[in-house]
Design a protein around this motif. Structure first.
Motif, PDB file in Angstrom:
ATOM      1  N   GLN A  81      79.521 -67.953 -19.906  1.00 29.22           N
ATOM      2  CA  GLN A  81      80.517 -66.896 -20.094  1.00 29.22           C
ATOM      3  C   GLN A  81      81.808 -67.402 -20.733  1.00 29.22           C
ATOM      4  N   ILE A  82      81.828 -68.714 -21.064  1.00 26.05           N
ATOM      5  CA  ILE A  82      82.985 -69.307 -21.739  1.00 26.05           C
ATOM      6  C   ILE A  82      82.658 -69.436 -23.226  1.00 26.05           C
ATOM      7  N   PRO A  83      83.498 -68.948 -24.111  1.00 25.54           N
ATOM      8  CA  PRO A  83      83.211 -69.027 -25.550  1.00 25.54           C
ATOM      9  C   PRO A  83      82.957 -70.468 -25.997  1.00 25.54           C
ATOM     10  N   GLU A  84      82.040 -70.631 -26.935  1.00 21.09           N
ATOM     11  CA  GLU A  84      81.701 -71.961 -27.439  1.00 21.09           C
ATOM     12  C   GLU A  84      82.923 -72.683 -27.999  1.00 21.09           C
ATOM     13  N   ALA A  85      83.828 -71.924 -28.597  1.00 22.77           N
ATOM     14  CA  ALA A  85      85.038 -72.531 -29.182  1.00 22.77           C
ATOM     15  C   ALA A  85      85.928 -73.164 -28.129  1.00 22.77           C
ATOM     16  N   ASN A  86      85.699 -72.809 -26.876  1.00 27.69           N
ATOM     17  CA  ASN A  86      86.519 -73.333 -25.781  1.00 27.69           C
ATOM     18  C   ASN A  86      85.794 -74.412 -24.972  1.00 27.69           C
ATOM     19  N   LYS A  87      84.750 -75.001 -25.552  1.00 33.35           N
ATOM     20  CA  LYS A  87      84.000 -76.042 -24.842  1.00 33.35           C
ATOM     21  C   LYS A  87      84.021 -77.346 -25.620  1.00 33.35           C
ATOM     22  N   LEU A  88      84.158 -78.432 -24.891  1.00 31.18           N
ATOM     23  CA  LEU A  88      84.072 -79.780 -25.445  1.00 31.18           C
ATOM     24  C   LEU A  88      83.054 -80.571 -24.636  1.00 31.18           C
ATOM     25  N   GLU A  89      82.414 -81.542 -25.273  1.00 31.41           N
ATOM     26  CA  GLU A  89      81.494 -82.415 -24.536  1.00 31.41           C
ATOM     27  C   GLU A  89      81.822 -83.866 -24.842  1.00 31.41           C
ATOM     28  N   VAL A  90      81.865 -84.667 -23.807  1.00 32.06           N
ATOM     29  CA  VAL A  90      82.132 -86.099 -23.974  1.00 32.06           C
ATOM     30  C   VAL A  90      80.957 -86.726 -24.742  1.00 32.06           C
ATOM     31  N   PRO A  91      81.232 -87.470 -25.802  1.00 34.93           N
ATOM     32  CA  PRO A  91      80.139 -88.010 -26.620  1.00 34.93           C
ATOM     33  C   PRO A  91      79.385 -89.144 -25.928  1.00 34.93           C
ATOM     34  N   LYS A 106      80.805-102.056 -15.854  1.00 34.65           N
ATOM     35  CA  LYS A 106      79.424-102.559 -15.798  1.00 34.65           C
ATOM     36  C   LYS A 106      79.075-103.109 -14.417  1.00 34.65           C
ATOM     37  N   LYS A 107      80.095-103.560 -13.700  1.00 36.40           N
ATOM     38  CA  LYS A 107      79.863-104.247 -12.428  1.00 36.40           C
ATOM     39  C   LYS A 107      79.667-103.302 -11.261  1.00 36.40           C
ATOM     40  N   TYR A 108      80.415-102.173 -11.242  1.00 39.46           N
ATOM     41  CA  TYR A 108      80.441-101.318 -10.054  1.00 39.46           C
ATOM     42  C   TYR A 108      79.839 -99.938 -10.314  1.00 39.46           C
ATOM     43  N   VAL A 109      78.962 -99.496  -9.409  1.00 39.37           N
ATOM     44  CA  VAL A 109      78.425 -98.133  -9.462  1.00 39.37           C
ATOM     45  C   VAL A 109      79.555 -97.124  -9.292  1.00 39.37           C
ATOM     46  N   VAL A 110      80.587 -97.497  -8.523  1.00 36.46           N
ATOM     47  CA  VAL A 110      81.703 -96.584  -8.242  1.00 36.46           C
ATOM     48  C   VAL A 110      82.716 -96.499  -9.385  1.00 36.46           C
ATOM     49  N   SER A 111      82.479 -97.236 -10.483  1.00 35.14           N
ATOM     50  CA  SER A 111      83.302 -97.051 -11.681  1.00 35.14           C
ATOM     51  C   SER A 111      82.733 -95.864 -12.445  1.00 35.14           C
ATOM     52  N   ARG A 112      83.519 -94.794 -12.590  1.00 32.31           N
ATOM     53  CA  ARG A 112      82.956 -93.540 -13.101  1.00 32.31           C
ATOM     54  C   ARG A 112      83.544 -93.095 -14.441  1.00 32.31           C
ATOM     55  N   THR A 113      84.671 -93.689 -14.852  1.00 34.39           N
ATOM     56  CA  THR A 113      85.291 -93.325 -16.119  1.00 34.39           C
ATOM     57  C   THR A 113      85.568 -94.609 -16.890  1.00 34.39           C
ATOM     58  N   ASN A 114      85.152 -94.633 -18.162  1.00 28.34           N
ATOM     59  CA  ASN A 114      85.317 -95.862 -18.943  1.00 28.34           C
ATOM     60  C   ASN A 114      86.343 -95.694 -20.058  1.00 28.34           C
ATOM     61  N   GLU A 115      86.567 -96.777 -20.806  1.00 24.80           N
ATOM     62  CA  GLU A 115      87.578 -96.767 -21.863  1.00 24.80           C
ATOM     63  C   GLU A 115      87.238 -95.763 -22.957  1.00 24.80           C
ATOM     64  N   GLU A 116      85.937 -95.608 -23.246  1.00 24.14           N
ATOM     65  CA  GLU A 116      85.525 -94.615 -24.241  1.00 24.14           C
ATOM     66  C   GLU A 116      85.870 -93.205 -23.786  1.00 24.14           C
ATOM     67  N   GLY A 117      85.751 -92.961 -22.478  1.00 23.37           N
ATOM     68  CA  GLY A 117      86.125 -91.656 -21.938  1.00 23.37           C
ATOM     69  C   GLY A 117      87.615 -91.382 -22.102  1.00 23.37           C
ATOM     70  N   VAL A 118      88.419 -92.408 -21.871  1.00 22.76           N
ATOM     71  CA  VAL A 118      89.870 -92.273 -22.059  1.00 22.76           C
ATOM     72  C   VAL A 118      90.182 -91.980 -23.526  1.00 22.76           C
ATOM     73  N   GLU A 119      89.520 -92.690 -24.440  1.00 23.95           N
ATOM     74  CA  GLU A 119      89.755 -92.475 -25.869  1.00 23.95           C
ATOM     75  C   GLU A 119      89.355 -91.067 -26.288  1.00 23.95           C
ATOM     76  N   PHE A 120      88.287 -90.538 -25.692  1.00 23.84           N
ATOM     77  CA  PHE A 120      87.869 -89.161 -25.976  1.00 23.84           C
ATOM     78  C   PHE A 120      88.982 -88.178 -25.604  1.00 23.84           C
ATOM     79  N   LEU A 121      89.601 -88.383 -24.450  1.00 19.55           N
ATOM     80  CA  LEU A 121      90.679 -87.489 -24.028  1.00 19.55           C
ATOM     81  C   LEU A 121      91.873 -87.599 -24.974  1.00 19.55           C
ATOM     82  N   LYS A 122      92.183 -88.804 -25.410  1.00 19.34           N
ATOM     83  CA  LYS A 122      93.306 -88.997 -26.339  1.00 19.34           C
ATOM     84  C   LYS A 122      93.057 -88.279 -27.665  1.00 19.34           C
TER      85      LYS A 122
END
Length: 306
Positions: free
Chosen positions: A118-128, A156-172
């Protein structure tokens, strides 16, 4: 169509996706769990039952509805923990971001697909591909976005690490008008008192100019000091290691004046009321055994524009 907009953590909430505790699939094995707090309670025989967690989350739903919030719920999937809807998506401004999350949780998005449709496609983003972000690590705050993350070695070391540097760059790159402030978090797969699973496990803005902070959740003291300077020391409520373990920073703001909090957070709740907040106290201590609390259970999709 559903109108979405979120630009901070505390403006008046109009619509939210609240998780569900139906059909959790029973108690997981130690091997099936992916955070140290759940593992601790599985080993101790104190892991919460579906019945009690369901009661807690429905008490949360009742408070939200009392404050005239439109509450969406995921479609129930069989044998799937769908309590923590915060991580499977988040809204920044008028964009719904579909993140890449822990593979063990990838099915959870199916439960909210009817909302996404129900959310317009123009209003959606996906993390690559290659980027990883979970909503518990992402906090829009006006012209800033605060993000908790792990550099490659820890990721790479911890299962509890959930956000990486690439994710931060995507937000920027996706929100170039925002100042993205990224903070490395302290991680442990085995000790819940040394693990900040997400940013909201050690920090959260409240009201218009205040914040709850746990210094020990940050890998670098400069990040903690930045937040203290940003909000002002007089506006910071510092929680202890034990309070972090019980998830005192993971309250939830219905507005700049109304905060939903766990009923046993005595020191925090007293301080909040002294600051002029209305505190809606509910039982949520059993849900907390899964290393998630009130903010973790919610995916805000519309707050009032300021």
């Amino acid at each position: 169509m559903i109108d979405i907009y979120v630009n901070d953590e505390t403006s008046e909430l109009k619509a939210v996706i609240l998780g569900t505790a139906q059909q959790l699939g029973g108690e997981p094995t130690v091997e099936e769990a992916y955070d140290p707090k759940s593992i601790e309670h599985i080993k101790n025989g104190t892991y919460p039952t579906e019945e009690v967690v369901h009661k807690e989350i429905e008490a949360f739903a009742a408070v939200l509805k009392k404050h005239n919030v439109e509450v969406y719920r995921p479609e129930v999937l069989e044998d799937c923990n769908q309590i923590f809807s915060r991580d499977i998506g988040f809204v920044i401004e008028d964009k719904f971001v579909r993140p890449r999350i822990l593979k063990d949780r990838k099915d959870e998005i199916i439960g909210i697909q009817y909302i996404l449709d129900q959310i317009p496609e123009a209003n959606k983003l996906e993390v690559p591909e290659g980027g990883r972000v979970e909503g518990g690590d992402v906090m829009p705050w006006h012209d800033h976005i605060f993000v908790g993350y792990s550099k490659e070695e820890d990721f790479k070391k911890y299962v509890v690490s959930r956000t990486n540097e690439e994710g931060v760059e995507f937000l920027k790159s996706s929100f170039p008008n925002k100042k993205v402030m990224a903070f490395e978090l302290k991680k442990s797969d085995i000790d819940p008192k040394e693990n900040a699973l997400h940013l909201d496990c050690c920090f959260q803005p409240i009201g218009t100019d205040k914040a709850i902070v746990y210094k020990g959740g940050f890998k670098n003291v400069e990040d903690y000091e930045f937040l203290v300077n940003f909000f002002g020391k007089e506006n910071i409520f510092e929680i202890t290691k034990d309070e972090m373990y019980h998830m005192n920073s993971n309250v939830f703001s219905i507005s700049e004046k109304v905060i939903v909090s766990e009923q046993n957070f005595t020191r925090l709740n007293t301080w909040l009321e002294e600051q002029g907040f209305t505190v809606e106290r509910i039982p949520y201590s059993e849900t907390a055994k899964m290393e998630g609390l009130l903010r973790c259970s919610t995916l805000p999709i519309k707050r009032v524009k300021k």
